[in-house]
Design a protein around this motif. Sequence first.
Motif, PDB file in Angstrom:
ATOM      1  N   PRO A 121       0.817  -1.215   0.000  1.00  0.00           N
ATOM      2  CA  PRO A 121       0.000   0.000   0.000  1.00  0.00           C
ATOM      3  C   PRO A 121       0.854   1.270   0.000  1.00  0.00           C
ATOM      4  O   PRO A 121       0.407   2.319  -0.456  1.00  0.00           O
ATOM      5  N   TRP A 124       6.649   1.145  -3.187  1.00  0.00           N
ATOM      6  CA  TRP A 124       6.574  -0.105  -3.956  1.00  0.00           C
ATOM      7  C   TRP A 124       7.706  -0.262  -4.954  1.00  0.00           C
ATOM      8  O   TRP A 124       7.752  -1.205  -5.720  1.00  0.00           O
ATOM      9  N   THR A 369      -5.020   6.684  -2.455  1.00  0.00           N
ATOM     10  CA  THR A 369      -5.657   5.398  -2.193  1.00  0.00           C
ATOM     11  C   THR A 369      -5.033   4.374  -3.121  1.00  0.00           C
ATOM     12  O   THR A 369      -4.819   4.664  -4.296  1.00  0.00           O
ATOM     13  N   LYS A 370      -4.738   3.212  -2.574  1.00  0.00           N
ATOM     14  CA  LYS A 370      -4.262   2.121  -3.430  1.00  0.00           C
ATOM     15  C   LYS A 370      -5.187   0.928  -3.272  1.00  0.00           C
ATOM     16  O   LYS A 370      -5.619   0.611  -2.161  1.00  0.00           O
ATOM     17  N   LEU A 416      -1.772  -3.833  -8.915  1.00  0.00           N
ATOM     18  CA  LEU A 416      -2.125  -2.562  -8.282  1.00  0.00           C
ATOM     19  C   LEU A 416      -3.214  -1.984  -9.175  1.00  0.00           C
ATOM     20  O   LEU A 416      -2.930  -1.496 -10.271  1.00  0.00           O
ATOM     21  N   TYR A 419      -4.276   3.620  -8.164  1.00  0.00           N
ATOM     22  CA  TYR A 419      -3.402   4.491  -7.378  1.00  0.00           C
ATOM     23  C   TYR A 419      -4.052   5.859  -7.516  1.00  0.00           C
ATOM     24  O   TYR A 419      -3.752   6.617  -8.429  1.00  0.00           O
ATOM     25  N   TRP A 421      -5.302   9.610  -6.584  1.00  0.00           N
ATOM     26  CA  TRP A 421      -4.662  10.787  -6.016  1.00  0.00           C
ATOM     27  C   TRP A 421      -5.672  11.883  -5.718  1.00  0.00           C
ATOM     28  O   TRP A 421      -6.718  11.976  -6.329  1.00  0.00           O
ATOM     29  N   SER A 425      -9.109  10.665  -4.541  1.00  0.00           N
ATOM     30  CA  SER A 425      -8.743   9.831  -3.410  1.00  0.00           C
ATOM     31  C   SER A 425      -9.706  10.042  -2.243  1.00  0.00           C
ATOM     32  O   SER A 425     -10.103   9.094  -1.571  1.00  0.00           O
ATOM     33  N   CYS A 472      -0.631  10.260   3.223  1.00  0.00           N
ATOM     34  CA  CYS A 472       0.363   9.548   2.413  1.00  0.00           C
ATOM     35  C   CYS A 472       1.768  10.101   2.662  1.00  0.00           C
ATOM     36  O   CYS A 472       2.687   9.358   2.988  1.00  0.00           O
TER      37      CYS A 472
END
Lengths: 528, 528
Positions: A121, A124, A369-370, A416, A419, A421, A425, A472
């Motif tokens: 999360p 990576w 958010t992932k 994934l 992702y 933003w 998000s 984040c």
Amino acid sequence: MLPNEAGISRRALLSMIGTAAGSAVMYGAMSKMGLAQESTWTGRLDLQGDPKGASVLILGAGLAGMTAAFELRNAGYTVKVLEYRKKAGGRCWTLRSGDTYTELGGFTQQVDFAEGNYINPGPWRIPSDHFAVLDYCKRFGVELEPFQQVNYNAYVHDTNAFDGKPQRFKEIDADFRGGVSELLAKVADQGMLDQMVTEEDAEILVSALKGWGVLDDDLEYVTGEASSSHRGWKVPEGGGTTGKPVPSEITPLSVILQSGLWSKISGGHHLHMQTTMFQPKGGMDMVARGFEGEVGDLITYGAKVTRIENTETGVRATWIPSEGEGEETVEEADYCICTIPFSVLGQIETNFSSRMTGIIQNMPYYSATKVGLEFKRRFWEEDEHIYGGISYTNLPISQISYPSTGYFSDGPGVLLGAYVWGAYSYQFNALPGEQRVEKALEYGAQIHPQYHDEFKTGVGVGWHRVPWSLGCFGQWKDRDADYMDACQMDGRTLMAGEHISYLPAWMEGAILSSIDAVKRLHETVTAT
Amino acid sequence: MLPNEAGISRRALLSMIGTAAGSAVMYGAMSKMGLAQESTWTGRLDLQGDPKGASVLILGAGLAGMTAAFELRNAGYTVKVLEYRKKAGGRCWTLRSGDTYTELGGFTQQVDFAEGNYINPGPWRIPSDHFAVLDYCKRFGVELEPFQQVNYNAYVHDTNAFDGKPQRFKEIDADFRGGVSELLAKVADQGMLDQMVTEEDAEILVSALKGWGVLDDDLEYVTGEASSSHRGWKVPEGGGTTGKPVPSEITPLSVILQSGLWSKISGGHHLHMQTTMFQPKGGMDMVARGFEGEVGDLITYGAKVTRIENTETGVRATWIPSEGEGEETVEEADYCICTIPFSVLGQIETNFSSRMTGIIQNMPYYSATKVGLEFKRRFWEEDEHIYGGISYTNLPISQISYPSTGYFSDGPGVLLGAYVWGAYSYQFNALPGEQRVEKALEYGAQIHPQYHDEFKTGVGVGWHRVPWSLGCFGQWKDRDADYMDACQMDGRTLMAGEHISYLPAWMEGAILSSIDAVKRLHETVTAT
């Protein structure tokens, strides 16, 4: 600022020198005073000098906290680390089969991935110029494998372009470069750059663009062998009687420009995304485990810090168990390195200076958010020949990243799948975990219709709901005004973490900020 | 050409249709006759129909030969393979510790690499669009790992540029793109492209170039944060008080153009060099071993073919032991698939048609030399942070390729220290192996001075002296005139191998040419 021996502040002194003698002299003076710019990472630390029995309390067992713990113990300090979670790593975190994650608000998600599958999360990927991360991985035996950032066979996608059909990265990349090269080669060839380049340079430029943009002798980027050798063939080169390839049609530059997809082909040019990149085998938290293997004995887990006080002679922190009931415990030490994110630290009672408190309260944390999606089979490889790398889209999921490990394997695989933003998000984070997964599926199916049949399970992490970071990464509203003050020792406390770096969100930033804090703490101790 | 049922040759028939009705009809007709262009790789073969007890003799146990053996046995044929060497793979070949290699002319080299280290004198990378290779690897359990082609931190080097100092790929790449973008953005902004693009497109183009070329608001590519985020910083981003980065100076476009180094940054744009690429774990011959595991029982090793005859009803081949003394052995079969490189086949007695014999005799083989150099430590990683990828130079060695495996390990590492082409290759090949190694060291030390202290051992392979191929790959002097005729069955013999493909030198070409030959042989057998 600390006064120097003569009682004049360093800044005032430098200002005097600067005015009198110009910047070269000033730089020399800065160098001697230890303020000149040099890289934070100058190789492994080798702290000389007696720590004189000093103790350091470290708050947070993320990478910054564990770096400090490792280096300070090595230098002879008495070190203790308090960590909110039951394990180390902070945002360097991996979710695997059997994991349970409860976010702020009480939503709990069970991770049902197949054995060996995971999602990170947080961080990576590791750029190959993140020397500190790479070096600690080597020292601590963390095995790394290549991470694929750019995959020319992945997609770029915009719902308003090409009727919403995803395009292969290689096609847009080749056609944009070809179209751009054609325009510039032609104006250079026609002598229209005379004001800007010499005639000789214009000639070389035309040659260079011919090769780079695969132009023909008329300086045109056209459908044919040259362009297909870059954007891909309609029928690829083969063998025997069926071997002769058939070129694919190029897309005219005007269409590429109107599509906006040119905005999605540059990621891999950025220093932190350039080949070669790495990831740990088995999940990013293998980095955290590497550190934990060295300093785990110094960590008190499950400790929620409730109060931090600089005292006359040191620092005092109060904590309670982060889960369940329990008494307050008070820890005292000569110094403190505080790696708690400002988003969380702002909610803890402290007696920091008003300047530091203002900076802490004033730092927003970025929202992201992932979503990890597991599918029954690796259809992106089997059906679409996409091995690792990232597809980019204008949809709220922003990208789909394909696993850089387990290539060609038969079992389920984890993407994934989102992702997300910024504003999108917040929308995602407002939803329960399973609905974040549903959203990611709904959007992603516009790129990979196989989603509908192949979906197995998923997990969605909204960073503003992660209890130990509440966001984040830290964003400086006015870095020029505030950053250096946030770095200063406040009473006996030094801040460290990705937010105290010029590499926000990166593990390297967390580690380098910690190394800088450790060095300065040690300088202070050995100088007294 | 074989006559069709009506006794008219296919070509004549097609010519008639073409003249009468235009190309669309002709394409339809070709399709029905099985001549239309389609990809050679259409997924795994599933040959239906009775082979009627037919036998096939396959000459050569390289990838083409072993593909044919695997597929034909699966389809029910009686298969036998003759192989000159004591092992399979042909040019798919790896040299490891303990190997001995004797080339034409009698020079013998012992390979002294450390355990686990190797060099691939032949193919060394697998593009992700080489579907046949990837699929056979999957079927045969050949484990693959990523191969790094492009490394932004590797070098581009020209002895006549930058005082002979190697430049980082990322610097030249960013500065060239930036300089080119600046020129085109300015002419677009000034309305100078009015003849070529619409006003609206010109506006979008300027935006696109601003992002792609990291231009400032004046459309200039300048020293600063944006360019340094691509070309690299003078002092990189760090943490704490020493975190603020210092930009590096850009190199003006004129200098980039004059340097010629722009010619060395495009390799990774080519379809066959685009990310993601692969290599087998442990050396390229793991691919050969994968095939050998399936068809090794069909192979007679150490068999040097001395004569090939098409007979009335089949084919007859005579062989002698490739080493030592021994009797002639005669093999007979209904059909032959001959994968012997034309460079070697031209020296074998045959009764092929004069047309086929002419084509065989008329094909030169490309010259190349590869030198593997083992060093005591991986200084390119430890000192220079180059993990995999390739440095390019104008020196005869042409490139230095860093291993895409064993990253961060401590022991000795092997570089591809020279990949010498064409005229330079003939010079290298004329030298004994140890002098090829010396030459590679001498040149390479201009890029990596560590060569002097760190060298351990090396091996140099000149492809024109490799007894089983006498060259690197087949070159068509006039492909349009000769290629399709070389594909035709000559008597009962079909040719296959990378030379009978549009992917010369690639393993994929060898396999695809073999698949096409197998299909046509099977069509012939089942049609009779």
